[in-house]
Each structure stands twice: as C-alpha cells, then as structure tokens.
Design a protein around this motif. Structure first.
Motif, PDB file in Angstrom:
ATOM      1  N   GLN A 138       0.826  -1.210   0.000  1.00 33.55           N
ATOM      2  CA  GLN A 138       0.000   0.000   0.000  1.00 33.55           C
ATOM      3  C   GLN A 138       0.859   1.258   0.000  1.00 33.55           C
ATOM      4  O   GLN A 138       0.531   2.240  -0.670  1.00 33.55           O
ATOM      5  N   VAL A 139       1.963   1.245   0.735  1.00 33.92           N
ATOM      6  CA  VAL A 139       2.848   2.416   0.762  1.00 33.92           C
ATOM      7  C   VAL A 139       3.509   2.606  -0.598  1.00 33.92           C
ATOM      8  O   VAL A 139       3.609   3.734  -1.098  1.00 33.92           O
ATOM      9  N   VAL A 140       3.935   1.518  -1.226  1.00 26.94           N
ATOM     10  CA  VAL A 140       4.537   1.615  -2.561  1.00 26.94           C
ATOM     11  C   VAL A 140       3.506   2.122  -3.559  1.00 26.94           C
ATOM     12  O   VAL A 140       3.806   2.990  -4.393  1.00 26.94           O
ATOM     13  N   TYR A 141       2.294   1.608  -3.490  1.00 23.60           N
ATOM     14  CA  TYR A 141       1.218   2.073  -4.375  1.00 23.60           C
ATOM     15  C   TYR A 141       0.964   3.565  -4.181  1.00 23.60           C
ATOM     16  O   TYR A 141       0.814   4.307  -5.145  1.00 23.60           O
ATOM     17  N   MET A 142       0.946   4.001  -2.912  1.00 23.65           N
ATOM     18  CA  MET A 142       0.726   5.416  -2.629  1.00 23.65           C
ATOM     19  C   MET A 142       1.867   6.259  -3.197  1.00 23.65           C
ATOM     20  O   MET A 142       1.646   7.335  -3.725  1.00 23.65           O
ATOM     21  N   ALA A 143       3.104   5.761  -3.117  1.00 28.72           N
ATOM     22  CA  ALA A 143       4.244   6.509  -3.634  1.00 28.72           C
ATOM     23  C   ALA A 143       4.190   6.624  -5.158  1.00 28.72           C
ATOM     24  O   ALA A 143       4.593   7.649  -5.717  1.00 28.72           O
ATOM     25  N   ILE A 144       3.667   5.605  -5.817  1.00 28.28           N
ATOM     26  CA  ILE A 144       3.610   5.623  -7.277  1.00 28.28           C
ATOM     27  C   ILE A 144       2.399   6.394  -7.785  1.00 28.28           C
ATOM     28  O   ILE A 144       2.512   7.258  -8.654  1.00 28.28           O
ATOM     29  N   VAL A 145       1.225   6.099  -7.245  1.00 26.67           N
ATOM     30  CA  VAL A 145      -0.022   6.634  -7.782  1.00 26.67           C
ATOM     31  C   VAL A 145      -0.436   7.933  -7.110  1.00 26.67           C
ATOM     32  O   VAL A 145      -0.965   8.838  -7.747  1.00 26.67           O
ATOM     33  N   GLY A 146      -0.238   8.043  -5.814  1.00 22.62           N
ATOM     34  CA  GLY A 146      -0.686   9.211  -5.069  1.00 22.62           C
ATOM     35  C   GLY A 146      -1.531   8.774  -3.897  1.00 22.62           C
ATOM     36  O   GLY A 146      -1.964   7.627  -3.808  1.00 22.62           O
ATOM     37  N   SER A 147      -1.767   9.685  -2.997  1.00 14.78           N
ATOM     38  CA  SER A 147      -2.445   9.308  -1.754  1.00 14.78           C
ATOM     39  C   SER A 147      -3.860   9.856  -1.662  1.00 14.78           C
ATOM     40  O   SER A 147      -4.386  10.015  -0.571  1.00 14.78           O
ATOM     41  N   PHE A 148      -4.486  10.181  -2.786  1.00 10.17           N
ATOM     42  CA  PHE A 148      -5.855  10.668  -2.710  1.00 10.17           C
ATOM     43  C   PHE A 148      -6.808   9.496  -2.732  1.00 10.17           C
ATOM     44  O   PHE A 148      -6.701   8.650  -3.614  1.00 10.17           O
ATOM     45  N   PRO A 149      -7.739   9.379  -1.858  1.00 13.55           N
ATOM     46  CA  PRO A 149      -7.927  10.127  -0.608  1.00 13.55           C
ATOM     47  C   PRO A 149      -6.979   9.595   0.483  1.00 13.55           C
ATOM     48  O   PRO A 149      -6.834   8.386   0.656  1.00 13.55           O
ATOM     49  N   PHE A 150      -6.356  10.506   1.182  1.00 16.13           N
ATOM     50  CA  PHE A 150      -5.322  10.153   2.149  1.00 16.13           C
ATOM     51  C   PHE A 150      -5.881   9.342   3.306  1.00 16.13           C
ATOM     52  O   PHE A 150      -5.206   8.458   3.829  1.00 16.13           O
ATOM     53  N   ASN A 151      -7.120   9.611   3.720  1.00 16.08           N
ATOM     54  CA  ASN A 151      -7.707   8.869   4.843  1.00 16.08           C
ATOM     55  C   ASN A 151      -7.868   7.382   4.508  1.00 16.08           C
ATOM     56  O   ASN A 151      -7.694   6.546   5.375  1.00 16.08           O
ATOM     57  N   SER A 152      -8.164   7.075   3.289  1.00 21.89           N
ATOM     58  CA  SER A 152      -8.293   5.671   2.897  1.00 21.89           C
ATOM     59  C   SER A 152      -6.943   4.971   2.933  1.00 21.89           C
ATOM     60  O   SER A 152      -6.829   3.843   3.402  1.00 21.89           O
ATOM     61  N   PHE A 153      -5.922   5.665   2.435  1.00 24.98           N
ATOM     62  CA  PHE A 153      -4.576   5.102   2.500  1.00 24.98           C
ATOM     63  C   PHE A 153      -4.157   4.890   3.942  1.00 24.98           C
ATOM     64  O   PHE A 153      -3.656   3.826   4.310  1.00 24.98           O
ATOM     65  N   LEU A 154      -4.390   5.883   4.775  1.00 26.11           N
ATOM     66  CA  LEU A 154      -4.010   5.789   6.178  1.00 26.11           C
ATOM     67  C   LEU A 154      -4.769   4.664   6.877  1.00 26.11           C
ATOM     68  O   LEU A 154      -4.189   3.915   7.667  1.00 26.11           O
ATOM     69  N   SER A 155      -6.035   4.514   6.578  1.00 26.34           N
ATOM     70  CA  SER A 155      -6.828   3.437   7.178  1.00 26.34           C
ATOM     71  C   SER A 155      -6.312   2.066   6.773  1.00 26.34           C
ATOM     72  O   SER A 155      -6.218   1.158   7.602  1.00 26.34           O
ATOM     73  N   GLY A 156      -5.982   1.892   5.515  1.00 26.19           N
ATOM     74  CA  GLY A 156      -5.477   0.605   5.050  1.00 26.19           C
ATOM     75  C   GLY A 156      -4.154   0.227   5.694  1.00 26.19           C
ATOM     76  O   GLY A 156      -3.963  -0.902   6.143  1.00 26.19           O
ATOM     77  N   VAL A 157      -3.239   1.183   5.755  1.00 28.62           N
ATOM     78  CA  VAL A 157      -1.926   0.893   6.339  1.00 28.62           C
ATOM     79  C   VAL A 157      -2.054   0.643   7.838  1.00 28.62           C
ATOM     80  O   VAL A 157      -1.471  -0.303   8.377  1.00 28.62           O
ATOM     81  N   LEU A 158      -2.834   1.476   8.531  1.00 26.38           N
ATOM     82  CA  LEU A 158      -2.996   1.276   9.973  1.00 26.38           C
ATOM     83  C   LEU A 158      -3.725  -0.027  10.280  1.00 26.38           C
ATOM     84  O   LEU A 158      -3.453  -0.659  11.301  1.00 26.38           O
ATOM     85  N   SER A 159      -4.633  -0.433   9.414  1.00 24.45           N
ATOM     86  CA  SER A 159      -5.304  -1.714   9.598  1.00 24.45           C
ATOM     87  C   SER A 159      -4.305  -2.860   9.504  1.00 24.45           C
ATOM     88  O   SER A 159      -4.304  -3.777  10.333  1.00 24.45           O
ATOM     89  N   CYS A 160      -3.430  -2.813   8.513  1.00 26.96           N
ATOM     90  CA  CYS A 160      -2.425  -3.873   8.351  1.00 26.96           C
ATOM     91  C   CYS A 160      -1.441  -3.886   9.507  1.00 26.96           C
ATOM     92  O   CYS A 160      -1.147  -4.954  10.068  1.00 26.96           O
ATOM     93  N   ILE A 161      -0.935  -2.730   9.877  1.00 27.94           N
ATOM     94  CA  ILE A 161       0.052  -2.669  10.960  1.00 27.94           C
ATOM     95  C   ILE A 161      -0.597  -3.032  12.297  1.00 27.94           C
ATOM     96  O   ILE A 161      -0.017  -3.762  13.102  1.00 27.94           O
ATOM     97  N   GLY A 162      -1.810  -2.557  12.540  1.00 30.78           N
ATOM     98  CA  GLY A 162      -2.518  -2.903  13.773  1.00 30.78           C
ATOM     99  C   GLY A 162      -2.785  -4.392  13.876  1.00 30.78           C
ATOM    100  O   GLY A 162      -2.619  -5.004  14.938  1.00 30.78           O
TER     101      GLY A 162
END
Length: 155
Positions: free
Chosen positions: A44-68
């Motif tokens: 997800q972080v690599v995808y965000m770096a390549i494509v962009g983080s819009f919407p940022f809350n969705s990216f943040l939710s996905g990463v925090l879900s995986c790490i949590g």
C-alpha cells in the motif's frame, strides 16, 4: 573485537534456521500471518508513492489496519508461545478470543474513520452543478460521475 566474516554470517543464518525448525507449526502460521500483514502495508505504501495518496484517509486506514493487525498477531504469538513464562497459565483459547475481540475493535475504529473521511469528501466535493446532472467540481476541476472522467473547460 574482530571483523565479521561471511562464514560468521552463514553460521548465524544456519543457527537461526535450525532454531526456527523447532518452532511449533501454530507459531509458524502466526508468523506467516504477520508477514502477510506487513507485506500488505508495504504494498500500500509503494502504491501510494507511485499513484498518489488521494484520498489520504483511505490510505491511512489501510496501512494502519495492516500494521494494527500485525501488532495484535505478534501479541497473540507471545501469549500462545509455551516457552514464554509470563503467560504460561493463560489458555490458548483465551489468547485467541482476546485477539479476535481486539481485531474487531480495531476494524470498527478504522471503519468509523473511513466513514468520517467519506463524509468529509462528500461535503468537500461541493454542490452538484444544477444544469449538468452528475457533474461535480473539485478544486476548480470538473468531474463527470457518470463516466468517472475529468472534464476540461466550463459548462
């Protein structure tokens, strides 16, 4: 203190492999689950770096879900490990029930965060342009929601 050589590294890797071979299969399955959760977060972080983080809350939710989820699985592994003296009286079923309950709470919080971010996104889009049904303006860009394409020019 001497320099580390490649034979030292190979001996270390060999000793780690032999020690891990004695690990119970239930702990290996948990390790695999932790690895998958961390790998998903990295993707997800690599995808965000390549494509962009819009919407940022969705990216943040996905990463925090995986790490949590990975952190909770590590806690489960610590509690289920029979060699750990701290949790020797804790039944494995209780540890798994704690894991499931904590995952439920984690994902309810994340879904709530996504819901709130979706509401903010919906109010941030702006009002529908009255003479063009299905078309929205976001930051001075027009979007056609029927074709999901950006429209250039004025209406």
């Amino acid at each position: 203190m001497g320099r580390a050589t490649s034979t030292d590294a190979q001996a270390l890797i060999h000793s780690l492999r032999s020690a891990y071979a004695a690990t119970p299969s239930s702990l290996k399955i948990i390790d695999l689950y932790v690895g998958f959760a961390v790998f998903s977060a990295i993707i997800q972080v690599v995808y965000m770096a390549i494509v962009g983080s819009f919407p940022f809350n969705s990216f943040l939710s996905g990463v925090l879900s995986c790490i949590g989820t990975a952190v909770l699985a590590v806690c489960l592994r610590i509690q289920v490990n029979k060699e750990n003296k701290e949790f020797k009286d804790l039944p494995s079923e209780r540890a798994f029930a704690d894991f499931v309950l904590c995952n439920l709470v984690l994902h309810l919080v994340i879904m709530n965060f996504l819901d709130r971010s979706g509401n903010e996104l919906a109010t941030g889009i702006g009002d529908m342009i009255s003479d063009s049904p299905g078309k929205y303006q976001v930051n001075h860009h027009f979007y056609d929601l029927t074709t999901l394409e950006s429209c250039h020019g004025s209406w």
